[in-house]
Design a protein around this motif. Structure first.
Motif, PDB file in Angstrom:
ATOM      1  N   GLU A 107     -66.533  44.427 -55.841  1.00 35.69           N
ATOM      2  CA  GLU A 107     -65.861  43.162 -55.386  1.00 35.69           C
ATOM      3  C   GLU A 107     -64.648  43.480 -54.635  1.00 35.69           C
ATOM      4  OE1 GLU A 107     -65.935  39.993 -58.329  1.00 35.69           O
ATOM      5  OE2 GLU A 107     -67.415  41.031 -59.603  1.00 35.69           O
ATOM      6  N   ALA A 108     -63.630  44.343 -55.113  1.00 39.48           N
ATOM      7  CA  ALA A 108     -62.468  44.305 -54.442  1.00 39.48           C
ATOM      8  C   ALA A 108     -62.067  45.073 -53.312  1.00 39.48           C
ATOM      9  CB  ALA A 108     -61.553  45.023 -55.544  1.00 39.48           C
ATOM     10  N   PRO A 109     -61.961  44.264 -52.407  1.00 39.53           N
ATOM     11  CA  PRO A 109     -61.394  44.799 -50.923  1.00 39.53           C
ATOM     12  C   PRO A 109     -60.251  45.761 -50.776  1.00 39.53           C
ATOM     13  CG  PRO A 109     -60.723  42.612 -50.938  1.00 39.53           C
ATOM     14  CD  PRO A 109     -61.135  42.876 -52.374  1.00 39.53           C
ATOM     15  N   VAL A 110     -60.114  46.801 -51.517  1.00 40.79           N
ATOM     16  CA  VAL A 110     -59.157  47.742 -51.431  1.00 40.79           C
ATOM     17  C   VAL A 110     -59.673  49.214 -50.955  1.00 40.79           C
ATOM     18  CG1 VAL A 110     -59.563  48.468 -53.909  1.00 40.79           C
ATOM     19  CG2 VAL A 110     -57.271  48.867 -53.022  1.00 40.79           C
ATOM     20  N   GLU A 111     -58.741  49.808 -50.244  1.00 41.91           N
ATOM     21  CA  GLU A 111     -59.193  51.249 -49.662  1.00 41.91           C
ATOM     22  C   GLU A 111     -59.030  52.300 -50.761  1.00 41.91           C
ATOM     23  OE1 GLU A 111     -58.201  48.457 -46.217  1.00 41.91           O
ATOM     24  OE2 GLU A 111     -57.214  49.191 -48.186  1.00 41.91           O
ATOM     25  N   ARG A 112     -58.076  52.533 -51.485  1.00 41.88           N
ATOM     26  CA  ARG A 112     -57.779  53.489 -52.381  1.00 41.88           C
ATOM     27  C   ARG A 112     -57.481  52.984 -54.046  1.00 41.88           C
ATOM     28  NH1 ARG A 112     -53.268  57.445 -50.501  1.00 41.88           N
ATOM     29  NH2 ARG A 112     -55.136  58.100 -49.222  1.00 41.88           N
TER      30      ARG A 112
END
Length: 300
Positions: free
Chosen positions: A27-32
């Protein structure tokens, strides 16, 4: 502006830990995402059977995974574990102690906030050793961040934008001491405090938080309006440190800010609605005491 989810610094029960990363993956829009134990190696065995699955799921979810290393190795076993992580494969490694720097042997890696970078020359040395990203210590004011970022070259500069700021680590376990126990027979009492154990002054004011051998700020650093200035001076990544609140909602809020859908004031309002473990603070980046909160612009 890219987003990095730092490692879970606290001793969460393994089912909660794995469920947390499953939700981040989906669910989380995080790259790293940084995964692994940074604070206390005694916690690591609880993750041995699940960490490979967590990493695989995060990567299936499109996240780049970096494997964290300890911030304060004191035993030969801990040094050996750092070397094993550094030499273990093609995944990125986050360095939190100089022991891991030697083990990386010039291969690409990232530097966490526990390895102090206070000036441009230190950044240059780390970049020459292969650092592709450096998370600066949380206590730096914007002027210092700008001076370092001006010499970043191809190295990403990362700043803590959300979470209790990590301030120090010690060989002594404060959590065990608070419960009348020794470090060797701690009974893992740090598990009782999913966001750290609050330390108050004699007057009952929130002062610090302790997490095993780690000291953190009592307040929660939340940078919102400051992000525009950080981007302007060359900061390319924001670090969000996991807490027991709804981290997916926090990450989504910072993604909306980074993509221009909300402004800094709206970010503060949305984050403040979460169940934070402490008061919102932002003093460090303004050149003030970290426990302060100011609404003034960083640079007028």
């Amino acid at each position: 502006m890219k987003l990095t989810l730092g490692p879970v610094l606290f001793n969460w029960p393994t089912p909660i830990w794995t469920d947390f990363y499953a939700r981040i993956a989906d669910e989380a829009p995080v790259e790293r995402v940084v995964v692994g134990e940074v604070v206390c190696s005694k916690r690591s065995p609880f993750r041995t059977d699940v960490i490979a699955g967590v990493v695989e799921r995060l990567e299936r979810g499109g996240k780049e995974v970096a494997l964290a290393t300890l911030a304060l190795p004191t035993l030969k076993r801990e040094v050996a574990e750092i070397v094993e992580t550094a030499e273990g494969g093609a995944r990125l490694v986050e360095v939190n102690d100089v022991t891991a720097l030697a083990a990386m042997a010039g291969r690409p890696h990232v530097v966490g906030p526990f390895l102090n970078v206070y000036n441009e020359d230190t950044l240059g040395e780390l970049a020459a050793l292969g650092a592709s990203a450096v998370c600066l210590p949380p206590e730096l004011p914007l002027g210092s961040i700008a001076a370092i970022a001006a010499r970043r070259g191809n190295t990403d500069i990362e700043v803590l934008a959300f979470g209790r700021a990590p301030l120090a680590v010690s060989a002594r376990c404060y959590h065990a001491r608070a419960h009348g126990l020794s470090k060797d027979s701690c009974r893992y009492v740090c598990e009782l405090d999913p966001d750290g154990l609050l330390v108050e002054t004699l007057d009952g004011e929130a002062f610090l938080a302790v997490n095993g051998i780690e000291t953190l700020a009592a307040g929660v650093s939340v940078l919102g309006p400051e992000v525009a200035d950080l981007a302007r001076v060359g900061v390319t990544r924001l670090r969000l440190s996991p807490h027991s609140c709804d981290m997916v909602a926090v990450i989504e809020t910072y993604r909306d800010l980074a993509d221009g859908r909300i402004d800094g004031a709206q970010l503060i309002a949305r984050v403040a609605a979460q169940a934070l473990p402490g008061a919102i603070v932002n003093g460090y980046v303004h050149g003030q005491a970290g426990a302060q909160r100011t609404l003034d612009a960083v640079w007028a």
